[in-house]
Design a protein around this motif. Structure first.
Motif, mmCIF file in Angstrom:
data_model
loop_
_atom_site.group_PDB
_atom_site.id
_atom_site.type_symbol
_atom_site.label_atom_id
_atom_site.label_comp_id
_atom_site.label_asym_id
_atom_site.label_seq_id
_atom_site.Cartn_x
_atom_site.Cartn_y
_atom_site.Cartn_z
ATOM 1 N N ALA A 8 0.706 -1.092 -0.023
ATOM 2 C CA ALA A 8 0.320 -0.235 -0.259
ATOM 3 C C ALA A 8 0.700 1.417 0.186
ATOM 4 C CB ALA A 8 -0.642 0.022 1.048
ATOM 5 N N ALA A 9 1.995 0.614 0.492
ATOM 6 C CA ALA A 9 3.319 2.556 1.088
ATOM 7 C C ALA A 9 3.936 2.758 -0.595
ATOM 8 C CB ALA A 9 4.064 2.118 1.709
ATOM 9 N N MET A 10 3.425 1.377 -1.128
ATOM 10 C CA MET A 10 4.562 1.565 -2.683
ATOM 11 C C MET A 10 3.515 2.038 -3.874
ATOM 12 S SD MET A 10 6.085 -2.127 -2.864
ATOM 13 C CE MET A 10 7.399 -1.205 -4.590
ATOM 14 N N ARG A 11 1.804 1.690 -3.517
ATOM 15 C CA ARG A 11 0.924 2.119 -3.787
ATOM 16 C C ARG A 11 0.796 3.571 -3.678
ATOM 17 N NH1 ARG A 11 1.556 -1.760 -6.181
ATOM 18 N NH2 ARG A 11 0.461 -3.182 -6.471
ATOM 19 N N ILE A 12 0.964 3.955 -2.922
ATOM 20 C CA ILE A 12 1.033 5.755 -2.112
ATOM 21 C C ILE A 12 1.762 6.638 -3.695
ATOM 22 C CG2 ILE A 12 1.587 7.686 -0.691
ATOM 23 C CD1 ILE A 12 0.026 5.629 1.596
ATOM 24 N N LEU A 13 3.059 6.148 -3.259
ATOM 25 C CA LEU A 13 4.149 6.514 -3.874
ATOM 26 C C LEU A 13 4.147 6.405 -5.621
ATOM 27 C CD1 LEU A 13 7.418 7.225 -4.040
ATOM 28 C CD2 LEU A 13 7.332 4.467 -4.839
ATOM 29 N N THR A 14 3.740 5.240 -5.681
ATOM 30 C CA THR A 14 3.132 4.984 -7.736
ATOM 31 C C THR A 14 2.057 6.253 -7.965
ATOM 32 O OG1 THR A 14 3.582 2.464 -7.465
ATOM 33 C CG2 THR A 14 2.513 3.231 -9.552
ATOM 34 N N PHE A 15 1.006 6.796 -6.986
ATOM 35 C CA PHE A 15 -0.054 7.700 -6.907
ATOM 36 C C PHE A 15 0.570 8.593 -7.452
ATOM 37 C CE2 PHE A 15 -2.726 4.288 -6.053
ATOM 38 C CZ PHE A 15 -3.268 3.442 -6.801
ATOM 39 N N THR A 16 1.681 9.363 -6.311
ATOM 40 C CA THR A 16 2.226 10.147 -5.814
ATOM 41 C C THR A 16 2.770 11.682 -6.740
ATOM 42 O OG1 THR A 16 1.164 9.948 -4.015
ATOM 43 C CG2 THR A 16 1.757 11.455 -4.063
ATOM 44 N N VAL A 17 4.413 10.286 -6.933
ATOM 45 C CA VAL A 17 5.324 10.329 -7.549
ATOM 46 C C VAL A 17 4.963 11.298 -8.990
ATOM 47 C CG1 VAL A 17 7.186 9.156 -8.613
ATOM 48 C CG2 VAL A 17 6.601 8.976 -6.226
ATOM 49 N N PRO A 18 4.451 10.270 -9.709
ATOM 50 C CA PRO A 18 4.220 11.138 -10.935
ATOM 51 C C PRO A 18 4.023 12.557 -11.281
ATOM 52 C CG PRO A 18 3.494 8.803 -10.878
ATOM 53 C CD PRO A 18 3.545 9.389 -9.475
ATOM 54 N N LEU A 19 2.579 13.311 -9.839
ATOM 55 C CA LEU A 19 2.625 14.530 -9.785
ATOM 56 C C LEU A 19 3.463 14.942 -9.127
ATOM 57 C CD1 LEU A 19 -1.395 13.376 -8.113
ATOM 58 C CD2 LEU A 19 -1.125 14.082 -11.116
ATOM 59 N N PHE A 20 3.788 14.495 -8.122
ATOM 60 C CA PHE A 20 5.588 15.195 -7.554
ATOM 61 C C PHE A 20 6.096 15.517 -8.595
ATOM 62 C CE2 PHE A 20 9.031 14.961 -4.968
ATOM 63 C CZ PHE A 20 8.591 15.841 -3.939
ATOM 64 N N ILE A 21 6.661 15.470 -9.674
ATOM 65 C CA ILE A 21 7.632 15.428 -10.372
ATOM 66 C C ILE A 21 7.149 16.301 -10.809
ATOM 67 C CG2 ILE A 21 9.062 14.490 -12.640
ATOM 68 C CD1 ILE A 21 8.680 11.553 -11.323
ATOM 69 N N VAL A 22 6.118 16.221 -11.562
ATOM 70 C CA VAL A 22 5.530 17.046 -12.817
ATOM 71 C C VAL A 22 4.908 18.748 -12.301
ATOM 72 C CG1 VAL A 22 4.638 15.352 -14.520
ATOM 73 C CG2 VAL A 22 3.431 16.060 -13.055
ATOM 74 N N THR A 23 4.834 18.706 -10.969
ATOM 75 C CA THR A 23 4.685 19.795 -10.023
ATOM 76 C C THR A 23 5.335 20.700 -8.821
ATOM 77 O OG1 THR A 23 3.481 18.547 -8.321
ATOM 78 C CG2 THR A 23 1.588 19.526 -10.338
ATOM 79 N N ASP A 24 6.524 19.074 -7.911
ATOM 80 C CA ASP A 24 7.067 20.176 -7.116
ATOM 81 C C ASP A 24 8.641 19.818 -7.764
ATOM 82 O OD1 ASP A 24 5.537 20.244 -4.061
ATOM 83 O OD2 ASP A 24 4.988 19.038 -5.707
ATOM 84 N N LEU A 25 8.337 18.577 -8.447
ATOM 85 C CA LEU A 25 10.572 19.535 -8.982
ATOM 86 C C LEU A 25 10.845 19.366 -9.598
ATOM 87 C CD1 LEU A 25 11.468 14.865 -7.659
ATOM 88 C CD2 LEU A 25 11.274 17.393 -6.681
ATOM 89 N N GLY A 26 9.485 20.015 -11.548
ATOM 90 C CA GLY A 26 9.569 20.223 -12.278
ATOM 91 C C GLY A 26 9.844 19.766 -13.059
ATOM 92 N N GLY A 27 9.541 18.317 -13.540
ATOM 93 C CA GLY A 27 9.968 17.227 -14.019
ATOM 94 C C GLY A 27 9.081 17.781 -15.194
ATOM 95 N N THR A 28 9.294 16.546 -15.872
ATOM 96 C CA THR A 28 7.982 16.341 -16.951
ATOM 97 C C THR A 28 7.614 14.912 -17.178
ATOM 98 O OG1 THR A 28 9.953 15.340 -18.803
ATOM 99 C CG2 THR A 28 9.841 17.928 -18.705
#
Length: 403
Positions: free
Chosen positions: A230-250
């Motif tokens: 479940a922790a990995m799922r939180i990571l899976t759902f959150t990291v893509p959005l975190f990359i494009v919003t907080d980290l300035g990624g694409t």
């Protein structure tokens, strides 16, 4: 008269596991971006869809796992689940809107999601019948082929999504499900590839439920796996959005993230294969939960993509353990019932998806992805504690595990 040539079963199963990996690698890193960013679903609506699919998927997986031990040919269930995958991801590609996404993920993908475990159920039974001394090795080897797809596909999928349309990743997945169906249709044409295990004989006077009994330590281990996954799922759902919003990624960076993780994961699986001859599975899985907690927690405080890429070494190591050691751990849960035990892989994954999706919906309502990741790190620690606490006598070397 010339004897008919036998099919190259191992090669076909290797190709099957690669395409199975493609179905996940092409779509999973982008699910939240497609649902929330592209289709405009709210995090709560997206989480509700994923949670509904998880509930239905639990029922489907257990049912198919039970049926697979009863059917004379378990390969038929792989065909059925592959067809569901063709339909589900084909719907999202052909009709890219919120409702097609919701229907596909909540109603059709719960059936397709069982394809992974049904493939591994067949692999285990086939090699137990033909090469019993190599059955565990072949399961690990074919899981590594699955990982190779994660190395190759996400960067390509990210490039396709960035240059063309993000919905093309669902076309790739739909075609991969078609390839899986084609491989098993070919296997079914050869009677020599049929494989099934006899059901275990119950002791005189024992109830039917005794055949499905799980020791308390195993129950604790499965619960720990659910929480860590479940922790990995939180990571899976959150990291893509975190990359494009907080980290300035694409979107392309999302693909690189998944591909680099898999590239680290593959050699780590070889290390873990060695460690399983020295340490108990419970030890390795509990340690994996702590490694994942470190990665998720450190990610939550990052401010740049370059630092994030360096941390992927931890992600690959933890993921390798939770996605490889867990297979043999779960398949041994119910003695003599490979199909039903293997279906527990889906139950763990689906229950984790339900918890992870619910947590994602609740934690990201305000758009604070850092907080969601921080909570995910704590969840991973909790899962490791449950695994270790419920199996403390089994921690350490293999001698302690068998004591």
């Amino acid at each position: 008269m010339t004897a008919p040539k036998r099919l190259p079963v191992t090669a076909l199963l290797g190709a099957n596991m690669f395409f199975s990996g493609v179905t996940y690698a092409a779509t999973m890193p982008y699910a939240s971006v497609v649902g929330v960013e592209t289709l405009g679903m709210s995090p709560g609506w997206f989480a509700s869809v994923m949670a509904a699919g998880s509930v239905l998927g639990t029922l489907v997986s257990l049912s198919l796992g039970f049926i697979s031990d009863k059917l004379p040919d378990r390969r038929l269930l792989v065909l059925v689940t592959a067809m569901a995958g063709i339909v589900a991801h084909g719907m999202i590609y052909a009709w890219p809107d919120q409702w097609s996404f919701a229907l596909a993920m909540a109603l059709v993908m719960p059936i397709a999601g069982a394809c992974y475990s049904q493939c591994f159920g067949y692999v285990r039974v086939y090699y137990l019948k033909h090469m019993p001394e190599r059955a565990d090795f072949m399961v690990t080897a074919l899981r590594t082929v699955f990982t190779i797809a994660w190395i190759v596909v996400p960067p390509l999928a990210g490039w396709v999504a960035a240059e063309f349309s993000i919905f093309n990743v669902y076309l790739v997945s739909s075609l991969s499900y078609a390839a899986i169906g084609g491989i098993f249709a070919l296997l079914m044409a050869d009677k020599a590839t049929a494989a099934q295990m006899p059901a275990p004989v119950r002791a005189e006077g024992a109830s039917l439920l005794s055949s499905f009994a799980l020791p308390l330590g195993t129950l604790a281990g499965l619960l720990g796996l659910v929480v860590m996954t479940a922790a990995m799922r939180i990571l899976t759902f959150t990291v893509p959005l975190f990359i494009v919003t907080d980290l300035g990624g694409t979107v392309a960076d999302i693909g690189y993230y998944a591909g680099i993780t898999a590239a680290v994961e593959a050699p780590c699986m070889l290390l873990l294969a060695y460690l399983t001859t020295r340490l108990s599975k419970e030890t390795l899985l509990a340690a994996a939960g702590l490694v994942m907690a470190a990665f998720i927690g450190l990610t939550s405080i990052l401010t740049s993509m370059s630092a994030f890429y360096w941390l992927l070494i931890l992600n690959g190591l933890g993921t390798a353990a939770l996605m490889s050691v867990n297979i043999s751990y779960v398949q041994d849960a119910i003695k003599g019932r490979v199909g039903l035990s293997t279906s527990l892989m889906d139950v763990v994954a689906i229950a984790a998806n339900l918890l992870g999706a619910t947590a994602f919906g609740l934690l990201t309502t305000s758009g604070d992805y850092r907080f969601a990741l921080a909570v995910g790190a704590g969840v991973s620690v909790l899962g490791a504690a449950i695994m270790a606490g419920g199996n403390w006598r089994r921690l350490g070397g293999l001698q302690a595990a068998s004591a």
